[in-house]
Write a protein that holds these residues in place. Structure first.
Motif, PDB file in Angstrom:
ATOM      1  N   THR A 199       0.822  -1.222   0.000  1.00 24.95           N
ATOM      2  CA  THR A 199       0.000   0.000   0.000  1.00 24.95           C
ATOM      3  C   THR A 199       0.850   1.264   0.000  1.00 24.95           C
ATOM      4  OG1 THR A 199      -0.219   0.051   2.409  1.00 24.95           O
ATOM      5  CG2 THR A 199      -1.869  -1.192   1.193  1.00 24.95           C
TER       6      THR A 199
ATOM      7  N   GLY B   1      -7.632   4.476   4.683  1.00 24.59           N
ATOM      8  CA  GLY B   1      -6.400   4.386   5.462  1.00 24.59           C
ATOM      9  C   GLY B   1      -6.641   4.725   6.911  1.00 24.59           C
TER      10      GLY B   1
ATOM     11  N   ASN C  44      -0.349   6.341   4.363  1.00 26.74           N
ATOM     12  CA  ASN C  44      -1.730   5.890   4.578  1.00 26.74           C
ATOM     13  C   ASN C  44      -2.526   6.738   5.559  1.00 26.74           C
ATOM     14  OD1 ASN C  44      -1.854   3.738   2.798  1.00 26.74           O
ATOM     15  ND2 ASN C  44      -1.002   2.279   4.260  1.00 26.74           N
TER      16      ASN C  44
END
Lengths: 244, 192, 805
Positions: free
Chosen positions: C184, C227, C221
């Protein structure tokens, strides 16, 4: 009203037991005395007070993480309910098959003798029928009072994850088949249980016995033999009925 | 003879028979369930009140149904709620039994020092006695200045824990009262 | 939570660690399933295979108490493999900031440690500033004293093998999680973390969360849809009760409680208002004086004047460094420090760590007020096990209160949504809403002080206490007080931006200002528009602050205000209209590329802290063993336990480490069907039917070792106490291989207590230790040492529940 069905997607069930309690809440079924017996499934079984029960079963996977199967058990509302066939012989009107929805309903106004009830229960491939102390049979009602008003059954409405689904049979079958296709890549043993025979279609992804002894109707007898048995059965039960 | 009964093992045959035709008879539909239950939808016409579940912090919507007498008759998920969309877990689905429960505390109870039993008392009596206790403990333990001579204005002899079980407004009001009384030992669930 | 429940659906990877989301926040699993339906990966890391694990794409075990080692290894992995969001790290974190040259770390200790006080002098952890007072930075991240290099260096010690030895997690499993979650780091990927008490209830609780915050910063994030750092809080309004300042260290809305050296409001403000000289830092807390003055106005109304410091002197002051938190509170009570005690909507006789000590402490009081919906082990402590009522002086008042559906008011969920609920029915008997009880009780107290002045009556007599309509307590008036008023017009504040420090505004809780305005009760809104398509529902209820659904949301855009993730545009800058479109922006300043400011407006430096110089136990998280642990040596350093924890000694407090009498790691936890100590669930027949009795989960291997069969009654015992439980022997627990040593983990729920049901069993907290995190003092209930043995005399076999009904 169109023919109704459930689709129960066990791949989405987290065993939160919302359905188990929502069922009790709607039906005002009491909580029964239970004990911790070494697992999280409680009550231990369906009863006249428990129409919906999330069954838990843990399976060892040698060298890997265990499997923990959740099976939100309930009446399958069979297309041709064998319980009713028996009951019609034993206690007329005890079991009703609703034309509009396909719901199989136990009539609380009709009592049944313990021996006769035993036969009704034996007839159910899913071991669903139960009886109260007063001789009244009980099980899931498909929340017919709710669905007649266009509401979802209590268990379906309360399900957070989409494990419990309900609707017109055609759409439910489509949904079930679509989901089956989706999960086949991940689970090679994925199957829909007894789709043609029941109105409560479970998606399971492993050996049905790992979920519950009666998860899927046993289909080990060949069609020919079954047909033969069926033919034998009808006059005999009628005879017994007359004698009885 | 027993082998002739319909058993679980013969189920599929029965349905197969229907598929094949109606030669067996007796498998058709009959009375509608409404006729046997003769019962209306129990929440028809009931008053609906929206609430939020009291258990975990997801904040699921609940609709509480009450009858004409104001009694809770049903509590289920609020389908309009964007977080829960009508869903409730085992606890939320049990909300009805919080309202309708013979174990609920319904009386003001008092246990005197060294007593082995509760005694039922009136609100007025209890609140006055608690207030007197507060004043006595506060006045006896109040510290206006510490050892260094700094103004501290605190009540050292009373502590409080609670409560995340209250509404925001109640929490604020409670905090306000405790601080006005001079408490510094003010704690609650968030610490544990 | 920085984000909110529905936002889980926006994530590409969801890491559930330190919580058991499917069991304890069951309905939120709807949004995890929604993410999974779109192809998201769901990871569960836990000592135990739970209902959550059954739905995980990746499930990995770790020994309880080793999360920092596990996550520290991830930090190393991300840096080693360049799996971090360089733009984000440089622009939105303090990675480039230069740290004081005196900062150091050696063998488990940071610079500035004083072993006699078990605490740190944090001055050497400071960030360096230039002559204008602005933090020095190296945007190349190469300076050996910049945060990024120090971070890299600190976590270089967390190699896979070492981490695996500590955690008991195989290296392949570690890598699997690191790689999956690390994916991510791409700007168009979102990773979220869901945690709960599995992280907080440790002596390294805050640092567990800090480690994850560092990871979220590295991956970019924070402040994005899908997130954030998301605490799944345990109670429906524990967010709101915290916001309301029901903790010793804070007044409402996170205003620190005053200390004795701060004699005046000016002293208070001087010591609590951060200063930033960086024009790019919004430094929101610079507004603190406005919030404090407005808060004091809400306390004392017209009696709060500029001349009397708005009544500041009347407010109680703690001593510097005084910690009046839970464990100390009960320690003091046990020592006889209090005559009076309120247990309001709480059951500390079961919920507190070392509950046996708490139960004894209650006997030392003169009086106790207990308010609850059902009877509890606290209200009835005087007739509990081992108690002789005839010897207990404590006078007890048990006041019956309304349940949630029997009153009106708002609660705040973990996503900071303030939701209004209505009264559906009357409470039973003479029960009253808590608000009514508080309101009437204080009126009685005030009447006594009016009659006989007593000690310092001013705060009592001057308290603004006018929340009634037609002679009855009116919750709406309190809600409005919390929102605040412009006292010059008498109108409700539109929001906190207009609050002043001169006494012309009042506001009970500045974070909640804008919740109840002239336009109405925002928390009661039920409109379901979703303009961003991200599930923010800005017109459903209301959320603090300012109805901002995802905080730090300007970290989701680039320097020009363009969304970095085009698939999930949370905010974008409309250059022509000179405004932000999307969520309520985390401060409406223009983009950073123009004249704007850093996105982390609550931090004095405006950026997120990879290096956190404010905590009591170090600026970087470091692995230490739990106070009670199964291994003699911390494999990371010479410090076995967190050097900054307070160790309670003497009295009933005792601890066992590497003691063969207590060989197993024990955690307490919850199940879906119960809640907390069970006061609101054990009395409900449907729930007690589903989980009727105290149990202890143990592995097959441990069962063999102790000769225990599934369903046997066992004794679970620690240095503090013992209890009986039913053994659940399960494949779901497995022993850990920790540096060649086999470590068994056991687990028990904390929902039960002696009062009801009679055969339900006792509280797990009879076993837990009095020890807390050095920053929060949250007890270490997730990792302590216990023994489990078969009860030699098994009770008569209960009648097997028949399958017939």
């Amino acid at each position: 009203m169109a023919d109704k069905s459930f689709f129960i997607d066990t791949t989405k069930c987290t065993a939160c037991r919302g359905c188990q309690i929502a069922c009790k809440q709607w039906n005002k079924n009491p909580g029964t005395k239970t004990l911790q017996q070494g697992n999280h499934q409680n009550p231990a079984d369906l009863s006249a007070s428990t129409f919906k029960l999330v069954r838990f079963n843990e399976v060892e996977v040698p060298g890997g993480e265990p499997q923990w199967f959740f099976f939100p058990d309930q009446c399958r509302h069979c297309m041709s309910p064998p319980c009713k066939e028996v009951a019609d012989e034993k206690a007329k009107g005890a079991i009703i098959h609703d034309e509009k929805t396909g719901a199989v309903i136990f009539n609380p106004k009709v009592k049944i003798k313990p021996g006769d009830f035993k036969e009704v229960r034996e007839a159910c491939p899913y071991d669903i029928p139960r009886i109260s102390g007063a001789g009244i049979m009980a099980k899931c009602t498909m929340c017919f009072d709710r669905i007649n008003e266009g509401m979802l059954p209590a268990c379906v409405k309360t399900c957070p994850t989409g494990a419990m689904n309900f609707g017109d049979r055609k759409e439910i079958l489509e949904k079930a088949n679509k989901r089956l296709e989706e999960v086949k890549g991940t689970y090679k043993d994925a199957m829909l249980a007894n789709t043609d025979d029941v109105r409560v279609i479970f998606l399971i992804v492993d050996d049905p016995k790992k979920y519950h002894k009666f998860a899927v109707a046993d289909n080990t007898i060949g069609i020919t033999r079954k047909m033969a048995l069926k033919r034998l059965f009808q006059p005999l039960t009628s005879l017994r009925h007359m004698i009885g | 003879m027993t082998s002739m009964k319909i058993t679980r093992r013969t189920f599929l045959k029965v349905s197969g028979a229907t598929a094949a035709g109606t030669i067996m008879g007796g498998l058709g539909f009959d009375l509608s369930p409404a006729e046997v239950y003769a019962q209306e939808l129990r929440i028809k016409g009931a008053k609906e009140t929206t609430s939020i579940c009291c258990y975990c912090s997801v904040g699921c919507g609940i609709i509480v149904h009450t009858d004409a007498k104001g009694k809770v008759i049903n509590a289920e998920g609020d389908p309009d709620h964007p977080i829960s969309e009508g869903a409730l877990c085992a606890k939320g689905a049990s909300s009805y039994q919080i309202a309708v429960n013979p174990h609920r505390l319904q009386k003001v109870l008092y246990r005197a020092p060294y007593s082995s039993t509760w005694k039922e008392v009136k609100w007025e009596w209890a609140l006055e006695k608690i207030a007197a206790n507060i004043k006595k403990s506060r006045d006896a333990s109040f510290m206006e200045k510490n050892a260094a001579g700094q103004v501290v204005n605190r009540t050292n002899g009373i502590a409080s824990v609670g409560s995340a079980a209250m509404d925001n407004e109640e929490c604020w009001l409670y905090s306000k009262m405790l601080r006005a009384l001079g408490l510094i030992y003010v704690e609650h669930q968030a610490r544990i | 939570m920085t984000n909110h429940y529905i936002d889980f659906r926006n994530a590409d990877v969801i890491l559930n660690m330190g919580s058991n989301v499917a069991e304890n926040h069951p309905v939120s699993f709807k949004w995890i399933q929604a993410a999974k339906d779109k192809g998201a990966l769901f990871i569960h890391v836990d000592p135990r295979f739970t209902r959550t694990s059954t739905k995980a794409d990746i499930f990995v075990r770790l020994r309880s108490g080793t999360d920092i080692a596990f996550l520290g290894g991830m930090i190393k992995y991300l840096i080693d493999n360049n799996m971090y969001d360089e733009f984000y790290v440089k622009n939105y974190t303090n990675a480039s900031f230069i740290v004081n040259p005196k900062y150091g770390f050696n063998d488990g200790l940071f610079s500035g440690y004083d072993s006699t006080k078990r605490s740190y002098d944090k001055s050497t952890w400071a960030l360096e500033k230039d002559e204008q007072g602005i933090p020095k930075r190296d945007m190349t991240l190469q300076d050996p004293r910049c945060v990024f290099q120090l971070l890299k260096n600190h976590y270089s010690r967390y190699a896979l093998d070492k981490v695996s030895q500590i955690t008991g997690t195989p290296t392949a499993d570690l890598e699997k999680v690191y790689k999956a979650y690390g994916s991510t780091y791409a700007p168009d990927k979102a990773g979220t973390v869901l945690y709960a008490m599995g992280w907080t209830q440790h002596t390294v609780g805050v640092q567990n969360i800090r480690t994850m915050a560092i990871i979220q910063d590295l991956l970019g994030n924070m402040g994005i849809a899908g997130g954030g750092i998301n605490a799944l809080r345990g109670e429906s309004n524990v967010q709101g009760s915290t916001d309301a300042g029901l903790l010793y260290h804070i007044w409402p809305a996170y205003l620190p409680t005053p200390r004795s050296p701060w004699a005046t409001l000016a002293d208070y403000n001087k010591n609590n208002t951060p200063v930033s000289k960086d024009p790019r830092s919004v430094n929101w807390w610079k507004n603190r004086p406005k919030y404090v003055a407005s808060f004091l106005k809400s306390m004392f109304g017209e009696k709060a004047t500029k001349e009397n410091d708005f009544g500041y002197a009347w407010m109680p002051k703690l001593e510097p460094g005084q910690d009046a938190s839970w464990l100390n509170l009960f320690d003091e009570m046990y020592k006889g420090a209090f005559t009076g005690f309120f247990a309001w909507g709480m059951n500390p006789a079961c919920s507190s760590a070392h509950a046996g000590k708490v139960r004894q402490a209650l006997t030392k009081l003169d009086w106790m007020v207990n308010v609850n919906v059902f009877d509890s082990e606290t209200g009835s402590f005087w007739k509990g096990p081992g108690m002789n009522p005839k010897k207990i002086k404590t006078e007890v008042f048990q006041l019956p209160c309304a349940a949630f559906l029997e009153k009106e008011g708002s609660i705040s969920n973990s996503g900071r949504w303030m939701q209004w609920r209505y009264k559906a029915a009357n409470p039973p008997g003479v029960a009253l809403p808590d608000g009514d009880i508080i309101y009437e009780l204080f009126k009685k107290v005030r009447a006594l002080y009016e009659k006989d002045k007593g000690t310092l009556p001013e705060p009592i007599l001057n308290l603004k206490w006018d929340y009634e309509t037609g002679g009855h307590f009116d919750i709406h008036k309190v809600a409005k007080e919390i929102n605040g008023y412009d006292l010059t017009t008498g109108k409700l504040m539109a929001n906190f931006v207009g609050l002043k420090d001169d006494g012309t505004t009042s506001c009970g809780n500045w974070l909640y200002s804008a919740s109840y305005t002239e336009a109405g009760n925002m928390a009661a809104r039920r409109k379901k528009t979703d303009p961003t398509g991200l599930g923010l529902y800005p017109e459903w209820s209301w959320c603090w602050p300012l109805n901002r659904r995802i905080i730090y949301n300007r970290a989701s855009v680039d320097l020009d205000g363009k969304p970095r993730d085009p698939k999930r545009p949370l905010l974008k800058w409309d250059a022509e209209g000179k405004k932000w479109i999307g969520d309520v922006p985390d401060n409406a300043v223009p983009p950073m590329g123009t004249t704007g400011a850093y996105p982390f407006i609550m931090k004095p430096d405006g950026v997120s802290s990879l290096f956190g110089p404010g905590l009591n136990d170090g600026p970087f998280p470091e692995h230490y063993e739990p106070l009670e642990c199964p291994i003699e040596k911390n494999l990371m350093s010479g410090q076995r336990i967190n050097p900054a924890i307070k160790v309670f000694e003497g009295g009933l407090d005792a601890f066992a480490t590497c003691d063969p009498k207590y060989p197993f790691v024990c955690s307490t936890y919850r199940v879906t069907e119960h809640w907390q100590t069970g006061v609101l669930t054990r009395w409900l027949p449907w729930l007690i039917e589903a989980e009727p009795q105290m149990f202890c989960e143990i592995s097959i291997e441990l069962a063999k070792l102790r000769g225990i069969k599934n369903g046997d009654r066992v004794i679970v015992q620690t240095q503090r106490g013992k209890l009986e439980a039913v053994a659940i022997v399960t494949f779901r627990l497995k022993p850990f291989n920790v540096a060649g040593q086999t470590i068994h983990q056991i687990g028990i729920p904390w929902h039960f207590g002696w009062l009801h049901p009679k055969d339900g069993g006792e509280s797990a907290n009879l076993l837990t230790p009095t020890v807390g995190d050095p920053n929060t003092m949250i007890p270490e209930s997730k990792a302590f040492m216990a023994n489990v043995s078969k009860l030699t005399k098994q009770p008569a076999q209960p009648a097997k529940k028949t399958t017939k009904s």
